[in-house]
Design an enzyme around this catalytic site. Structure first.
Site, short mmCIF file in Angstrom:
data_model
loop_
_atom_site.label_atom_id
_atom_site.label_comp_id
_atom_site.label_asym_id
_atom_site.label_seq_id
_atom_site.Cartn_x
_atom_site.Cartn_y
_atom_site.Cartn_z
N GLU A 1 132.04 -0.92 -60.52
CA GLU A 1 131.59 0.37 -61.04
C GLU A 1 130.51 0.19 -62.12
O GLU A 1 130.46 0.94 -63.08
CB GLU A 1 132.80 1.12 -61.58
CG GLU A 1 132.74 2.64 -61.52
CD GLU A 1 132.53 3.20 -60.12
OE1 GLU A 1 133.27 2.80 -59.20
OE2 GLU A 1 131.62 4.02 -59.97
N SER B 1 129.38 -4.79 -67.17
CA SER B 1 129.26 -4.50 -68.61
C SER B 1 127.80 -4.53 -69.04
O SER B 1 127.38 -3.73 -69.89
CB SER B 1 130.06 -5.53 -69.40
OG SER B 1 131.43 -5.36 -69.13
#
Ligand SMILES: Cc1cc2nc3c(=O)[nH]c(=O)nc-3n(C[C@H](O)[C@H](O)[C@H](O)COP(=O)(O)OP(=O)(O)OC[C@H]3O[C@@H](n4cnc5c(N)ncnc54)[C@H](O)[C@@H]3O)c2cc1C
Lengths: 383, 263
Positions: free
Chosen positions: A364, A367
């Site tokens: 998704e 970082s």
């Protein structure tokens, strides 16, 4: 400003906890070791309505908002992330159908997912397409009243157990601008030319199914295109706030579970004639873990609340996703440390939490990508 | 058919706890729906799903705090709930069986159900008497420790299987209206579904005081006083077998038979 949960939300959390303790915890180690999809548990979760909880009531779901989905994810992930993901991911991809699908598509695709009869998936990543989503090369070409799909999708959650996938395809290679010319097309797994190959040997979330999808001249009816042709990016971007907040909730859950396990172990384990929780070094670890978890939770709840208000929160959602996944990794790392040697084997759940936590920093949007987004927003640069 | 299910929020205790006076210290206590009541609710909801019952009502005696727990029953399918509370109850230390009987019987009179289901006992104070006592008070038949209930009620008769001591069971036909005290294991209680939890928020939860029910305050004063609470000394006598599951299971079975636990 209201910081408390409603009675209904508290009740949801409690019932999910009950379910997780009875149905998930006793089986968690087995599914992790065997790396198999927990069909039986997913079926029970579907009976309870945990699958597709955000699908509207008229299509058989519970119609819950982002905040409630966050509470469910947090609780489930705090008991076992692999099985939790298997349950929560059963409706992956359906947000596009919910928002942009027509009535017929909603009935065909949303209802069976909400009922637990079908499992969906979202197929975006490819062997050569990860963070740079605009490089998608899976191609869909129109032939009469059908779309013909060719290409490969990589790392697809539910790849070998899913009944259909919302596939991001290039439909107009001549479109101008790198984000134009893509469409979302539903491909059912029983179509000719569809195959999938399970990916094994994952570091964590091993109960969750991950696979490569291969589309070899797969024909689907034109009715399977969701929303507007060539506008998939604009469509999908609307869900980033919600989906990133969803992964943030996973991180909060993992941190919560690791902290719970560490707290218990620290009070049980004795060394030098006293529980190790009496040592200040351990106490400070626990204090840090609890504080980080609480901070991560508040960031996540705030993001969820804003999504439900209909606010645009690109930056906040990325902050929540990035920070929370980092906290999940740090807290589960410390939880293993507090367990000493016992934390290094799967007699205790912390070893699994530690391995499972890492994925929240990768999928998704990694970082690094989240930080890019935050900085871009801070500096007022468009995308 | 109308079913009234009595439900109670019970105190749950952590594995390790401390006793202060005649009470377990607050920080070791939690609250949950009484386990037996969960089975009673499930049985009632199943009767409703089978088309036998047309209304399932729950009744509890408890302060506002317990509403969240009581809503579990609504989330699992009960139609509405009645909660009885009163300032007069606030001051009562130990609500005894008689007091509960007076209150619940008044609710039964008001609701006029064909069937009352209670748990065999409450997990916290374990009087195990309320169901039967209510039956006596309202002049209904009763069946205690019911572990199976036929879902056909031919000619207004409930056919039940009851659990007796020593592994013996009996089948009884009980004329309605009746009170059945439900044993754990009679069914497999469901989880409240998310849709159910959602819908439960909109179901009626009616609060009644003693005066509303026509119960006199004098009737709830108990004759019981709790004088002490302590943990009994426990003697442990553990046998541990080593070996394969087949061998050790056989040895365990043998011992249970010898001790008269298993038939
Ligand atoms: C278990 C699992 C389940 C998954 N499920 C799905 C799914 O259901 N559907 C789906 O479509 N995908 C899924 N994915 C894919 C996942 O979303 C991608 O792995 C992720 O987006 C990263 O892409 P990548 O692996 O190609 O890494 P890359 O993009 O190659 O990144 C490699 C490294 O480079 C860094 N990097 C890349 N670009 C930049 C940049 N511009 N600036 C700074 N750093 C950069 C990254 O942060 C990372 O550290 C899943 C992955 C896994 C492991």
């Amino acid at each position: 400003m209201e910081f408390g949960l409603s009675e209904e939300q508290e009740q949801i959390r409690e019932e999910v906890e009950r379910f997780a303790k009875n149905e998930i915890v006793p089986e968690a180690e087995k599914y992790d070791v065997e790396e198999t999809f927990p069909h039986e548990i997913v079926d029970k979760a579907a009976d309870m309505g945990l699958v597709g909880s955000s699908i509207p009531i008229e299509y058989g779901g519970a119609g819950y908002s982002t905040l409630e989905s966050v509470l469910i994810a947090e609780e489930l992930f705090s008991w076992d992330p692999g099985i939790a993901l298997s349950i929560m991911a059963c409706s992956f991809g359906t947000e596009a159908i919910r928002e942009f699908g027509n009535e017929d598509q909603k009935e065909r695709f949303l209802e069976p997912v909400a009922m637990g009869e079908k499992i969906s998936g979202a197929a975006i990543s490819e062997p050569d397409t990860g963070s740079d989503v605009s490089s998608v090369s899976t191609r869909a070409e129109k032939d009469g009243d059908e779309w013909v799909v060719n290409g490969n999708k990589m790392w697809i959650t539910n790849g070998t157990v899913g009944d259909f996938f919302v596939v991001l395809c290039k439909t107009n290679p001549d479109a101008e601008g790198r984000y134009n010319g893509f469409s979302q097309i539903v491909v059912e797994s029983d179509r000719d030319g569809f195959s999938s190959d399970k990916i094994t040997g994952k570091l964590g979330i091993r109960a969750s199914d991950t696979a490569e999808l291969i589309f070899d001249d797969v024909r689907v009816p034109e009715e399977n295109l969701i929303g507007t042709q060539d506008a998939a990016f604009m469509q999908q971007m609307q869900f980033f706030d919600a989906t990133r907040t969803g992964v943030a909730a996973q991180g909060v859950g993992i941190a919560k579970g690791a902290l719970r396990a560490a707290l218990e172990y620290a009070q049980d384990r004795e060394q030098f004639g006293q529980p190790i929780s009496e040592f200040q070094a351990i106490q400070h670890k626990l204090a840090d873990m609890a504080t980080q978890t609480e901070a991560a939770r508040n960031l996540t709840y705030k993001a969820a609340w804003n999504v439900d208000q209909g606010n645009d929160i690109t930056k906040l959602a990325s902050m929540a996703k990035e920070y929370t996944s980092r906290v999940a990794v740090d807290v589960s790392n410390e939880a293993v440390q507090i367990h000493g040697g016992s934390g290094y084997v799967n007699d205790f759940p912390v070893e699994r939490f530690y391995r499972d936590s890492k994925i929240t920093q990768i999928y998704e949007g990694t970082s690094e990508i989240q930080k890019n987004v935050i900085a871009r927003e801070l500096l007022g640069k468009g995308f | 058919m109308k079913i009234l299910v009595t439900v109670k929020e019970v105190a749950t205790v952590e594995d390790e706890f401390e006793i202060e006076g005649t009470e377990i210290a607050d920080q070791y206590l939690g609250a949950d729906l009484n386990e037996w009541d969960d089975y009673a609710i499930e049985e009632a909801v199943q009767l409703q799903e089978a088309g036998v019952a047309d209304e399932v009502v729950t009744v509890t005696i408890g302060p506002e705090d317990c509403e969240q727990t009581i809503r579990q029953a609504l989330a699992k399918g009960a139609d509405r709930a009645v909660r009885v509370w009163d300032d007069a109850l606030e001051g009562v230390d130990l609500l005894d069986v008689n007091a509960k009987t007076q209150i619940l019987s008044a609710v039964v009179e008001e609701e006029d159900p064909d069937l009352v289901l209670t748990g065999v006992q409450a997990g916290d104070d374990s009087f195990a008497a309320t169901g039967v006592s209510v039956a006596e008070e309202i002049g209904a038949q009763w069946g205690a420790v019911v572990n199976h209930l036929e879902h056909e009620f031919d000619d207004g008769v409930a056919s039940v299987r009851r659990e007796l001591e020593g592994g013996v069971e009996e089948l009884t036909d009980i004329e309605l209206p009746a009170v059945l005290t439900i044993q754990t294991g009679i069914n497999e209680p469901r989880y409240a579904s998310l849709r159910g939890i959602r819908q439960a928020q909109r179901k009626e939860l009616d609060v009644q005081g003693l005066a509303d029910l026509g119960v006199d305050e004098g009737e709830i004063e108990g004759d019981l006083t709790l004088t002490d609470m302590y943990e009994p000394e426990s003697e442990s006598d553990a046998t541990i077998w080593e070996g394969s599951p087949e061998e050790t299971a056989a040895e365990l079975g043998e011992m249970l038979r010898n001790k008269g636990v298993a038939p």
